[in-house]
Design a protein around this motif. Structure first.
Motif, mmCIF file in Angstrom:
data_model
loop_
_atom_site.group_PDB
_atom_site.id
_atom_site.type_symbol
_atom_site.label_atom_id
_atom_site.label_comp_id
_atom_site.label_asym_id
_atom_site.label_seq_id
_atom_site.Cartn_x
_atom_site.Cartn_y
_atom_site.Cartn_z
ATOM 1 N N ALA A 156 10.896 24.821 -27.975
ATOM 2 C CA ALA A 156 11.343 24.218 -29.365
ATOM 3 C C ALA A 156 10.319 24.241 -30.121
ATOM 4 N N ASP A 157 9.087 23.781 -29.863
ATOM 5 C CA ASP A 157 7.611 23.361 -30.708
ATOM 6 C C ASP A 157 7.382 25.095 -31.159
ATOM 7 N N VAL A 158 7.506 25.726 -30.032
ATOM 8 C CA VAL A 158 6.755 27.293 -30.434
ATOM 9 C C VAL A 158 7.955 27.851 -31.802
ATOM 10 N N ALA A 159 9.185 27.557 -31.294
ATOM 11 C CA ALA A 159 10.154 28.153 -32.351
ATOM 12 C C ALA A 159 9.856 27.399 -33.786
ATOM 13 N N HIS A 160 9.328 26.049 -33.799
ATOM 14 C CA HIS A 160 9.251 25.355 -35.098
ATOM 15 C C HIS A 160 8.140 26.085 -35.541
ATOM 16 N N VAL A 161 6.813 26.357 -34.980
ATOM 17 C CA VAL A 161 5.647 26.899 -35.539
ATOM 18 C C VAL A 161 6.058 28.305 -36.197
ATOM 19 N N LEU A 162 6.974 29.079 -35.247
ATOM 20 C CA LEU A 162 7.263 30.320 -35.837
ATOM 21 C C LEU A 162 8.037 30.386 -37.305
ATOM 22 N N ARG A 163 8.854 29.170 -37.208
ATOM 23 C CA ARG A 163 9.689 29.196 -38.494
ATOM 24 C C ARG A 163 8.587 28.768 -39.948
ATOM 25 N N GLN A 164 7.852 27.871 -39.554
ATOM 26 C CA GLN A 164 6.866 27.628 -40.539
ATOM 27 C C GLN A 164 5.760 28.790 -41.059
ATOM 28 N N GLN A 165 5.511 29.606 -40.035
ATOM 29 C CA GLN A 165 4.897 30.756 -40.519
ATOM 30 C C GLN A 165 5.465 31.748 -41.031
ATOM 31 N N GLY A 166 6.994 31.738 -41.289
ATOM 32 C CA GLY A 166 7.821 32.697 -41.653
ATOM 33 C C GLY A 166 8.065 33.859 -40.758
ATOM 34 N N VAL A 167 7.710 33.655 -39.515
ATOM 35 C CA VAL A 167 8.198 34.795 -38.616
ATOM 36 C C VAL A 167 9.522 34.907 -38.051
ATOM 37 N N ARG A 168 9.965 36.370 -37.903
ATOM 38 C CA ARG A 168 11.394 36.352 -37.312
ATOM 39 C C ARG A 168 11.373 36.670 -35.853
ATOM 40 N N VAL A 169 12.159 36.097 -35.387
ATOM 41 C CA VAL A 169 12.204 36.360 -33.631
ATOM 42 C C VAL A 169 13.295 37.219 -33.357
ATOM 43 N N HIS A 170 13.127 38.369 -32.700
ATOM 44 C CA HIS A 170 14.113 39.286 -32.552
ATOM 45 C C HIS A 170 14.556 39.336 -30.764
ATOM 46 N N ASP A 171 13.562 38.947 -30.212
ATOM 47 C CA ASP A 171 13.843 38.805 -28.662
ATOM 48 C C ASP A 171 12.925 37.856 -28.102
ATOM 49 N N ALA A 172 13.254 37.121 -26.854
ATOM 50 C CA ALA A 172 12.627 36.274 -26.372
ATOM 51 C C ALA A 172 13.009 36.366 -24.757
ATOM 52 N N ARG A 173 11.686 36.169 -24.142
ATOM 53 C CA ARG A 173 12.016 36.332 -22.482
ATOM 54 C C ARG A 173 11.092 35.175 -22.138
ATOM 55 N N VAL A 174 11.647 34.035 -21.415
ATOM 56 C CA VAL A 174 10.816 32.870 -20.904
ATOM 57 C C VAL A 174 10.793 32.870 -19.457
ATOM 58 N N ALA A 175 9.644 32.978 -19.122
ATOM 59 C CA ALA A 175 9.429 32.843 -17.534
ATOM 60 C C ALA A 175 8.630 31.651 -17.285
ATOM 61 N N THR A 176 8.945 30.948 -16.156
ATOM 62 C CA THR A 176 8.112 29.605 -15.966
ATOM 63 C C THR A 176 7.854 29.733 -14.479
ATOM 64 N N PHE A 177 6.554 29.589 -14.122
ATOM 65 C CA PHE A 177 6.210 29.619 -12.806
ATOM 66 C C PHE A 177 5.247 28.279 -12.365
ATOM 67 N N GLY A 178 6.047 27.290 -11.921
ATOM 68 C CA GLY A 178 5.662 25.989 -11.778
ATOM 69 C C GLY A 178 5.246 25.373 -12.944
ATOM 70 N N GLU A 179 3.665 25.203 -13.197
ATOM 71 C CA GLU A 179 3.339 24.636 -14.373
ATOM 72 C C GLU A 179 3.023 25.444 -15.432
ATOM 73 N N ARG A 180 3.005 26.924 -15.140
ATOM 74 C CA ARG A 180 2.642 28.008 -15.717
ATOM 75 C C ARG A 180 3.815 28.786 -16.441
ATOM 76 N N VAL A 181 3.734 28.601 -17.877
ATOM 77 C CA VAL A 181 4.621 29.375 -18.861
ATOM 78 C C VAL A 181 4.087 30.661 -19.207
ATOM 79 N N GLU A 182 4.654 31.841 -19.101
ATOM 80 C CA GLU A 182 4.406 33.217 -19.505
ATOM 81 C C GLU A 182 5.752 33.738 -20.306
ATOM 82 N N ASP A 183 5.622 33.549 -21.630
ATOM 83 C CA ASP A 183 6.735 33.692 -22.654
ATOM 84 C C ASP A 183 6.348 35.196 -23.617
#
Length: 860
Positions: free
Chosen positions: A799-826
């Motif tokens: 949600a915070d990443v999406a908020h920053v993307l909006r503030q920067q005027g960037v459009r999102v066309h696809d997102a893949r979210v992978a979480t490995f324990g404490e590690r996020v690879e998006d």
């Protein structure tokens, strides 16, 4: 008060000396006894200060304090024996004494009872257990005998009742910890294989056999000299860990939490305390491996001792022959030869074969288990074994319950001797949140998952595995691959490559042909291929499927790899497998099978794939009363890319959602990915405007839903066509699909609130820091920017990443979210507001804004 100050100072100085002695490596039993002795002295001084010398009162230490084992912050449990009139007469004096001890910093727990009240209180087995440890501090021999008489088994808890109650208590306690010591934050005292299990054997020996310590069991033939020595060694290891944990925690802490693991590892390995935060993970892993191995040995001996106590109560029973070598006694498998295995180590594998053939058996007889433990030194590794022994082992893998047999061999120490590499990973943990089990326990969990594929009752977690299993040419090859897939963890280097070398040697040594050996070797080497492809890549992209199919090369490899991947992910953590991952892997397998069937030299063109998808969707829509004309009208409102990348059933669901709506309407639909599954699919169709993607992501986050995948497409006529795969953040959360639809619709029809919800970071995440990594690349089509983010996970991150993307005027066309324990690879597919890839200036601005957001949240 001067006395309190003196006592507090003296006890503090004494504890400091004990801490120094601990750091200097003094014997743990001396440290425990020294603290108990020091406390004894001040308890007696407090008593003498407050209680008249002729008072008819007796004082006992009970519980762990009574046992003379006192850890730095353990409770001081006291029992005052007095008749009712004496209790009343000296109540104020006793209160003053206890207040003195509390003010001196001693955590005192107490009870004041007459002998008759002790008998009544001891009807609670927990109270009786504490009283069994009673040690006189100020009592004469007559009072000691009177107390023992008050709790004698002729009055309360006869031996058989006590045994069954304490065994039930042990089983209940173990169940609270998932029946395993191999937790990331184990409880040293209460967990399976912990100190409480050792103490439980003492209590049972006292009540069942009337002895005061486990050493006395040797003379009774109930415990071997070697067993006693081993049990004492592991007790001291566990006691040292608990003593050190109290020191680093500064309180009575029994759970070895992440908060203390690095500091304790530093202390045990004599690293300067100031450097504790910089201790390498390997020191933590070494310390934890020591604990897990000790707990495993304690459990093994405890199992044998519980069975022997049971025999004392119920009798040994009659031996029922099973064959010339083995029999059944009270339902336990027993070797009939008194000197079994008598130097013939092949008889060990005969034992496991017999055990597998008789699944009605309760377990292994304690005497046979002891004989097995004593003969382990004579068992060769497979490399030094004869061809006959290797054949025997392979026969076990092809036997009736191979996974259960491997579990038994692992628990009894046989598997680690036969395969030394397995012994190396026994008890090995990894200091992260992705691997919640030790390597050996994870391996066994993977093997259990594989066994479930063969079960007559399909495992509901896996939608397709049960149907794939019968297609395997040799199921034992999958078991070998599962056994070796992580066996090289902790050696340094790529564990997949090193494990593949081990697997090839093992297969060749056991006489497998080259084709079978090559298959197992490839599975071990590439066991992460399908998982990473499904979770990190866009498997709806024909080019991705073609590359994956080229690597796999044939359908046999695909089926073996698919089953191994399902078992591996589900065996990593109980929380990791879900319907979304099941769908991902199933879709990847189906798409790859189609690519292999067509031939890798004939990749499917996009136009052909779109046409096929439209035809399949049209056929499915007809079942809902949608004719061709209406279907074409609905298809005109759907982006062409949905037909290229989506499944036919997904397109139909979306089309039906658009039915009876107009172009300017907001449409939100939510469905479960499978019946009863927690994983949901969310479809959003709306007129486009700035901030919609951010608004949807933030709303889903506030609803307690974690996004696993998001696809944001541009629909015809200035609309958005977004699809999200989500899971509840709390598995216990009750999900009302209609409520989610109403909330999202309300947000999209109104003015979206751009502010993400604020949440505190969970405790366990604070001890793991993944430095943020941000990369930008041009997409294969050249139309978008591929943005990759690796960082520490936390609630609301997307949600915070999406908020920053909006503030920067960037459009999102696809997102893949992978979480490995404490590690996020998006991974995100982005463009500027005008539809072009991000230029260097936009990339730098986005990088700085994201780092500021991530670092700011980590600092909170």
């Amino acid at each position: 008060m001067a006395w309190v100050a003196e006592a507090r100072a003296a006890l503090g100085a004494h504890d400091a000396r004990l801490a120094q002695g601990f750091d200097a490596g003094q014997h743990i039993d001396r440290l425990l006894a020294a603290r108990a002795n020091a406390v004894d002295g001040w308890v007696r001084k407090a008593w003498a200060r407050c209680i008249p010398g002729d008072a008819p009162l007796a004082l006992f230490a009970v519980g762990g304090y009574g046992r003379g084992e006192l850890f730095p912050h353990s409770d001081i449990d006291l029992l005052v024996i007095a008749a009712a009139n004496a209790q009343a007469e000296h109540a104020d004096a006793l209160g003053r004494m206890l207040a003195l001890l509390w003010d001196s910093g001693l955590p005192v727990g107490h009870a004041v009872r007459s002998f008759e009240e002790c008998t009544r209180a001891a009807t609670d087995v927990t109270v009786l257990t504490a009283l069994l440890e009673a040690r006189p501090l100020l009592a004469n021999i007559g009072e000691v005998r009177a107390l023992m008489d008050a709790i004698a088994d002729t009055r309360v808890w006869p031996a058989d009742d006590f045994f069954h109650a304490k065994r039930a208590e042990l089983e209940s306690r173990h169940a609270r910890f998932g029946d395993t010591a191999d937790n990331l934050e184990p409880n040293i005292k209460e967990g399976p294989g912990g100190l409480r299990d050792v103490q439980n054997l003492r209590w049972m020996a006292r009540r069942v056999l009337g002895v005061y310590g486990t050493e006395e069991l040797i003379a009774l033939g109930q415990l071997g000299v070697d067993e006693h020595a081993t049990l004492e060694r592991e007790r001291r290891t566990l006691s040292r860990l608990r003593f050190g944990l109290h020191l680093v925690a500064g309180k009575a802490q029994e759970r070895l939490r992440f908060d203390y693991q690095k500091a304790l590892a530093a202390r045990l390995h004599h690293v300067d305390a100031a450097e504790a935060e910089d201790v390498e993970n390997r020191l933590v892993e070494k310390m934890m491996q020591e604990f897990y191995r000790s707990a495993s040995v304690v459990q093994r001996i405890s199992d044998r001792m519980l069975q022997r106590f049971e025999e004392q109560i119920e009798g040994e029973g009659t031996l029922q022959p099973l064959d010339a070598e083995f029999g059944s006694q009270r339902g336990y498998l027993v070797a009939r030869d008194d000197v079994w295995p008598g130097g013939d180590i092949g008889r060990v594998f005969d034992l496991f074969a017999m055990w597998a053939d008789h699944q009605e058996l309760r377990g292994l007889h304690s005497q046979t288990a002891r004989a097995l433990a004593e003969s382990l030194h004579a068992l060769p590794s497979w490399r030094n074994a004869s061809a006959e022994l290797r054949d025997q082992f392979l026969a076990l893998l092809r036997g009736p319950i191979p996974v259960r047999t491997l579990e038994r061999m692992a628990r009894l120490g046989v598997l680690g001797v036969w395969i030394p590499e397995f012994a190396n990973v026994t008890g090995r943990m990894q200091f992260d949140l992705f691997h919640v089990y030790t390597v050996d326990q994870h391996t066994l969990a993977v093997l259990r998952n594989i066994a479930s594929f063969a079960s007559e009752a399909p495992d509901e977690r896996f939608s397709t595995a049960h149907a794939v299993w019968p297609q395997l040419r040799k199921p034992e090859l999958l078991l070998i691959a599962g056994l070796f897939h992580d066996i090289a963890k902790g050696r340094g280097g790529d564990h997949s490559v090193l494990g593949a070398i081990d697997a090839r040697q093992f297969c060749e040594g056991h006489g497998l042909g080259e084709a079978d050996t090559a298959l197992v070797e490839w599975l071990v080497r590439r066991h992460l291929l399908m998982s990473t492809s499904a979770q990190k890549l866009d498997i709806s992209d024909p080019a991705v499927i073609h590359r994956f199919a080229t690597e796999v090369a044939d359908r046999e490899r695909l089926d073996y790899l698919y089953l191994l991947t399902c078992a591996d992910i589900a065996g990593t953590s109980p929380k990791l497998w879900n319907a979304w991952k099941d769908r991902l892997l199933t879709d990847l397998r189906s798409a790859t099978r189609l690519a292999l069937r067509r031939g890798l030299e004939n990749p499917v063109a996009a136009t052909e794939r779109i046409a096929e998808a439209r035809d399949r969707a049209r056929g499915l829509l007809s079942a809902h009363g949608v004719d061709d004309a209406e279907a074409d009208a609905l298809f005109a409102r759907i982006p062409q890319e949905s037909f290229l990348r989506g499944r036919a059933d997904q397109v139909v669901w979306q089309a039906l959602g658009l039915r009876d709506t107009r172009d300017g309407d907001v449409v939100v639909r939510v469905r479960r990915l499978a019946a009863g599954a927690q994983a949901l699919e969310v479809f959003v169709h709306s007129p486009d405007r700035d901030g919609l993607f951010s608004a949807i992501v933030i709303t889903l986050d506030r609803l307690g839903l974690v996004i696993q995948q998001a696809r944001a497409l541009d629909g015809p006529g200035g609309t958005i066509f977004d699809v999200f795969q989500v899971l509840p953040a709390d598995p216990r959360q009750s999900l009302e699909l209609a409520s989610i639809e109403r909330k999202l619709t309300s947000v999209l029809c109104g003015e979206p609130d751009p502010r993400p919800a604020r949440r505190a970071q969970p405790r366990h995440l604070r001890h793991f820091r993944v430095p943020p990594q941000i990369e930008f690349n041009l997409s294969a089509s050249g139309r978008h920017t591929v943005f990759s983010l690796v960082c520490t996970d936390r609630p609301g991150l997307l949600a915070d990443v999406a908020h920053v993307l909006r503030q920067q005027g960037v459009r999102v066309h696809d997102a893949r979210v992978a979480t490995f324990g404490e590690r996020v690879e998006d991974v995100f597919l982005l463009s500027c507001g005008d539809g072009r890839p991000l230029d260097e200036h936009a990339q730098q601005a986005l990088r700085e804004a994201l780092l500021a957001s991530i670092d700011g949240d980590m600092a909170r």
